[in-house]
Design a protein around this motif. Structure first.
Motif, PDB file in Angstrom:
ATOM      1  N   SER A  31     -61.133  53.577  55.376  1.00  0.00           N
ATOM      2  CA  SER A  31     -62.530  53.342  55.756  1.00  0.00           C
ATOM      3  C   SER A  31     -62.892  54.145  56.996  1.00  0.00           C
ATOM      4  CB  SER A  31     -62.778  51.857  55.999  1.00  0.00           C
ATOM      5  OG  SER A  31     -62.622  51.125  54.800  1.00  0.00           O
ATOM      6  N   SER A  32     -62.015  54.163  57.956  1.00  0.00           N
ATOM      7  CA  SER A  32     -62.262  54.907  59.190  1.00  0.00           C
ATOM      8  C   SER A  32     -62.423  56.395  58.910  1.00  0.00           C
ATOM      9  CB  SER A  32     -61.113  54.672  60.171  1.00  0.00           C
ATOM     10  OG  SER A  32     -61.241  55.509  61.290  1.00  0.00           O
ATOM     11  N   GLN A  33     -61.530  56.955  58.107  1.00  0.00           N
ATOM     12  CA  GLN A  33     -61.583  58.383  57.799  1.00  0.00           C
ATOM     13  C   GLN A  33     -62.830  58.738  56.992  1.00  0.00           C
ATOM     14  OE1 GLN A  33     -59.366  60.836  58.908  1.00  0.00           O
ATOM     15  NE2 GLN A  33     -58.730  59.148  60.196  1.00  0.00           N
ATOM     16  N   ILE A  34     -63.195  57.874  56.052  1.00  0.00           N
ATOM     17  CA  ILE A  34     -64.392  58.127  55.242  1.00  0.00           C
ATOM     18  C   ILE A  34     -65.642  58.043  56.110  1.00  0.00           C
ATOM     19  CG2 ILE A  34     -65.806  57.247  53.341  1.00  0.00           C
ATOM     20  CD1 ILE A  34     -63.115  56.471  51.965  1.00  0.00           C
ATOM     21  N   LEU A  35     -65.686  57.091  57.023  1.00  0.00           N
ATOM     22  CA  LEU A  35     -66.827  56.987  57.945  1.00  0.00           C
ATOM     23  C   LEU A  35     -66.967  58.261  58.784  1.00  0.00           C
ATOM     24  CD1 LEU A  35     -66.652  53.288  59.180  1.00  0.00           C
ATOM     25  CD2 LEU A  35     -68.546  54.365  57.952  1.00  0.00           C
ATOM     26  N   LEU A  36     -65.852  58.798  59.239  1.00  0.00           N
ATOM     27  CA  LEU A  36     -65.901  60.039  60.017  1.00  0.00           C
ATOM     28  C   LEU A  36     -66.458  61.196  59.190  1.00  0.00           C
ATOM     29  CD1 LEU A  36     -62.515  59.858  61.947  1.00  0.00           C
ATOM     30  CD2 LEU A  36     -64.809  59.616  62.901  1.00  0.00           C
ATOM     31  N   ILE A  37     -66.028  61.284  57.939  1.00  0.00           N
ATOM     32  CA  ILE A  37     -66.518  62.368  57.070  1.00  0.00           C
ATOM     33  C   ILE A  37     -68.018  62.206  56.821  1.00  0.00           C
ATOM     34  CG2 ILE A  37     -66.438  63.313  54.725  1.00  0.00           C
ATOM     35  CD1 ILE A  37     -63.438  62.622  54.729  1.00  0.00           C
ATOM     36  N   LEU A  38     -68.435  61.007  56.443  1.00  0.00           N
ATOM     37  CA  LEU A  38     -69.846  60.782  56.123  1.00  0.00           C
ATOM     38  C   LEU A  38     -70.737  60.996  57.342  1.00  0.00           C
ATOM     39  CD1 LEU A  38     -69.514  57.604  53.855  1.00  0.00           C
ATOM     40  CD2 LEU A  38     -69.832  59.976  53.122  1.00  0.00           C
ATOM     41  N   GLY A  39     -70.289  60.509  58.506  1.00  0.00           N
ATOM     42  CA  GLY A  39     -71.076  60.646  59.722  1.00  0.00           C
ATOM     43  C   GLY A  39     -71.172  62.072  60.237  1.00  0.00           C
ATOM     44  N   SER A  40     -70.321  62.951  59.743  1.00  0.00           N
ATOM     45  CA  SER A  40     -70.353  64.348  60.205  1.00  0.00           C
ATOM     46  C   SER A  40     -71.354  65.195  59.419  1.00  0.00           C
ATOM     47  CB  SER A  40     -68.964  64.970  60.086  1.00  0.00           C
ATOM     48  OG  SER A  40     -68.629  65.169  58.729  1.00  0.00           O
ATOM     49  N   LYS A  41     -71.981  64.608  58.418  1.00  0.00           N
ATOM     50  CA  LYS A  41     -72.894  65.365  57.553  1.00  0.00           C
ATOM     51  C   LYS A  41     -74.340  65.252  58.047  1.00  0.00           C
ATOM     52  CE  LYS A  41     -69.516  66.362  54.893  1.00  0.00           C
ATOM     53  NZ  LYS A  41     -68.918  67.650  55.005  1.00  0.00           N
ATOM     54  N   LYS A  42     -75.104  66.290  57.774  1.00  0.00           N
ATOM     55  CA  LYS A  42     -76.540  66.301  58.045  1.00  0.00           C
ATOM     56  C   LYS A  42     -77.261  65.888  56.765  1.00  0.00           C
ATOM     57  CE  LYS A  42     -76.199  70.020  61.409  1.00  0.00           C
ATOM     58  NZ  LYS A  42     -76.535  71.409  61.727  1.00  0.00           N
ATOM     59  N   PRO A  43     -78.432  65.266  56.873  1.00  0.00           N
ATOM     60  CA  PRO A  43     -79.145  64.836  55.663  1.00  0.00           C
ATOM     61  C   PRO A  43     -79.390  65.978  54.677  1.00  0.00           C
ATOM     62  CG  PRO A  43     -80.227  63.974  57.624  1.00  0.00           C
ATOM     63  CD  PRO A  43     -79.143  64.886  58.084  1.00  0.00           C
ATOM     64  N   GLU A  44     -79.733  67.154  55.181  1.00  0.00           N
ATOM     65  CA  GLU A  44     -80.016  68.279  54.289  1.00  0.00           C
ATOM     66  C   GLU A  44     -78.759  68.793  53.578  1.00  0.00           C
ATOM     67  OE1 GLU A  44     -79.918  69.694  58.601  1.00  0.00           O
ATOM     68  OE2 GLU A  44     -81.068  68.201  57.530  1.00  0.00           O
ATOM     69  N   GLU A  45     -77.572  68.431  54.090  1.00  0.00           N
ATOM     70  CA  GLU A  45     -76.322  68.844  53.441  1.00  0.00           C
ATOM     71  C   GLU A  45     -75.999  67.983  52.229  1.00  0.00           C
ATOM     72  OE1 GLU A  45     -73.635  70.564  57.120  1.00  0.00           O
ATOM     73  OE2 GLU A  45     -73.527  68.425  56.679  1.00  0.00           O
ATOM     74  N   LEU A  46     -76.729  66.876  52.043  1.00  0.00           N
ATOM     75  CA  LEU A  46     -76.398  65.930  50.984  1.00  0.00           C
ATOM     76  C   LEU A  46     -77.503  65.790  49.942  1.00  0.00           C
ATOM     77  CD1 LEU A  46     -74.864  63.189  53.297  1.00  0.00           C
ATOM     78  CD2 LEU A  46     -73.658  64.935  52.006  1.00  0.00           C
ATOM     79  N   THR A  47     -78.401  66.746  49.880  1.00  0.00           N
ATOM     80  CA  THR A  47     -79.547  66.611  48.981  1.00  0.00           C
ATOM     81  C   THR A  47     -79.278  67.113  47.574  1.00  0.00           C
ATOM     82  OG1 THR A  47     -80.406  68.724  49.767  1.00  0.00           O
ATOM     83  CG2 THR A  47     -81.231  66.733  50.857  1.00  0.00           C
ATOM     84  N   THR A  48     -78.334  68.029  47.389  1.00  0.00           N
ATOM     85  CA  THR A  48     -78.088  68.597  46.060  1.00  0.00           C
ATOM     86  C   THR A  48     -76.891  67.925  45.393  1.00  0.00           C
ATOM     87  OG1 THR A  48     -76.620  70.327  46.868  1.00  0.00           O
ATOM     88  CG2 THR A  48     -78.988  70.825  46.817  1.00  0.00           C
ATOM     89  N   VAL A  49     -76.860  68.044  44.074  1.00  0.00           N
ATOM     90  CA  VAL A  49     -75.736  67.496  43.313  1.00  0.00           C
ATOM     91  C   VAL A  49     -74.442  68.195  43.717  1.00  0.00           C
ATOM     92  CG1 VAL A  49     -74.775  67.246  40.988  1.00  0.00           C
ATOM     93  CG2 VAL A  49     -77.207  66.848  41.365  1.00  0.00           C
ATOM     94  N   GLU A  50     -74.513  69.525  43.911  1.00  0.00           N
ATOM     95  CA  GLU A  50     -73.313  70.277  44.293  1.00  0.00           C
ATOM     96  C   GLU A  50     -72.758  69.800  45.631  1.00  0.00           C
ATOM     97  OE1 GLU A  50     -76.266  71.907  43.493  1.00  0.00           O
ATOM     98  OE2 GLU A  50     -75.705  72.393  41.441  1.00  0.00           O
ATOM     99  N   SER A  51     -73.648  69.517  46.571  1.00  0.00           N
ATOM    100  CA  SER A  51     -73.185  69.074  47.887  1.00  0.00           C
ATOM    101  C   SER A  51     -72.540  67.693  47.805  1.00  0.00           C
ATOM    102  CB  SER A  51     -74.329  69.078  48.895  1.00  0.00           C
ATOM    103  OG  SER A  51     -75.344  68.170  48.502  1.00  0.00           O
ATOM    104  N   ARG A  52     -73.055  66.847  46.920  1.00  0.00           N
ATOM    105  CA  ARG A  52     -72.456  65.510  46.756  1.00  0.00           C
ATOM    106  C   ARG A  52     -71.107  65.606  46.045  1.00  0.00           C
ATOM    107  NH1 ARG A  52     -77.784  61.768  45.470  1.00  0.00           N
ATOM    108  NH2 ARG A  52     -78.887  62.391  47.366  1.00  0.00           N
ATOM    109  N   LEU A  53     -71.004  66.507  45.087  1.00  0.00           N
ATOM    110  CA  LEU A  53     -69.709  66.717  44.424  1.00  0.00           C
ATOM    111  C   LEU A  53     -68.674  67.243  45.420  1.00  0.00           C
ATOM    112  CD1 LEU A  53     -70.882  68.274  41.039  1.00  0.00           C
ATOM    113  CD2 LEU A  53     -69.897  66.000  41.397  1.00  0.00           C
ATOM    114  N   LYS A  54     -69.116  68.138  46.285  1.00  0.00           N
ATOM    115  CA  LYS A  54     -68.226  68.668  47.321  1.00  0.00           C
ATOM    116  C   LYS A  54     -67.785  67.552  48.259  1.00  0.00           C
ATOM    117  CE  LYS A  54     -68.051  72.164  50.940  1.00  0.00           C
ATOM    118  NZ  LYS A  54     -68.784  73.180  51.689  1.00  0.00           N
TER     119      LYS A  54
END
Length: 194
Positions: free
Chosen positions: A138-161
């Motif tokens: 959970s800690s590691q996943i929170l770090l990954i998710l919190g490091s992203k910008k909203p515009e980095e998560l808008t496309t399907v490809e970015s979510r797959l990545k």
């Protein structure tokens, strides 16, 4: 006459003075030539060894690539046998496990991501291993998710990545060498950016 004898040695002293200058100049020329020869020799040795090392490196890299290809072929055969064995135990039904629902502030502080993360595992034994690691995962996943910008998560490809990045991190935390030791896939049940 005594004056004439005294004046005669003076020209010899004058001739002796230029000789040390010629000797000094000769020594300087010899030293410069020796340095040029040494530097040239050192450069030649460097070129010879660097070319030799480059060839050795290329040969080693080629051997490593061939070894990796052989290992992958062996791993594919080994994994196929494992998968066939696993299919026999569970059939074709995948086994999923919910890790957690994550709510994090995205980078920039103006947006929030809420997602539920599920992972596919090989068997119940692997589920128990993952349960033991839930706090660290959970800690590691929170770090990954919190490091992203909203515009980095808008496309399907970015979510797959992002799913692949989470999978890699989970397997690293678990010390997994292959999918049967870790998670086979990561799935987002929900994915809301506000």
């Amino acid at each position: 006459m005594s004056d004439a004898k005294k004046s005669a040695p003076a020209p010899e002293a004058a001739d002796a003075a230029p000789k040390p200058k010629k000797n000094t100049l000769l020594y300087v020329v010899i030293i410069v030539l020796i340095l040029v020869i040494l530097v040239g020799g050192a450069l030649a040795l460097y070129l010879i060894f660097s070319l030799s090392n480059t060839q050795n490196y290329s040969e080693a890299q080629q051997a490593a690539t061939e070894h990796q290809a052989e290992s992958e072929d062996e791993d594919k055969g080994h994994k196929k046998k494992k998968k066939e064995k696993k299919k026999g135990e569970h059939g074709d039904v995948p086994l999923f496990m919910k890790l957690d629902t994550f709510t994090v502030n995205l980078q920039g502080g103006n947006s929030v991501l809420q997602t539920e993360v599920n992972v596919q595992v090989a068997d119940e034994k692997q589920q128990e291993v993952i349960k033991a690691y839930i706090p660290r995962l959970s800690s590691q996943i929170l770090l990954i998710l919190g490091s992203k910008k909203p515009e980095e998560l808008t496309t399907v490809e970015s979510r797959l990545k992002l799913m692949e990045e989470v999978k890699t991190t989970v397997n690293r935390v678990l010390g997994a060498k292959d999918e049967e030791d870790g998670v086979m896939s990561v799935e987002f049940k929900t994915f809301i950016i506000q």
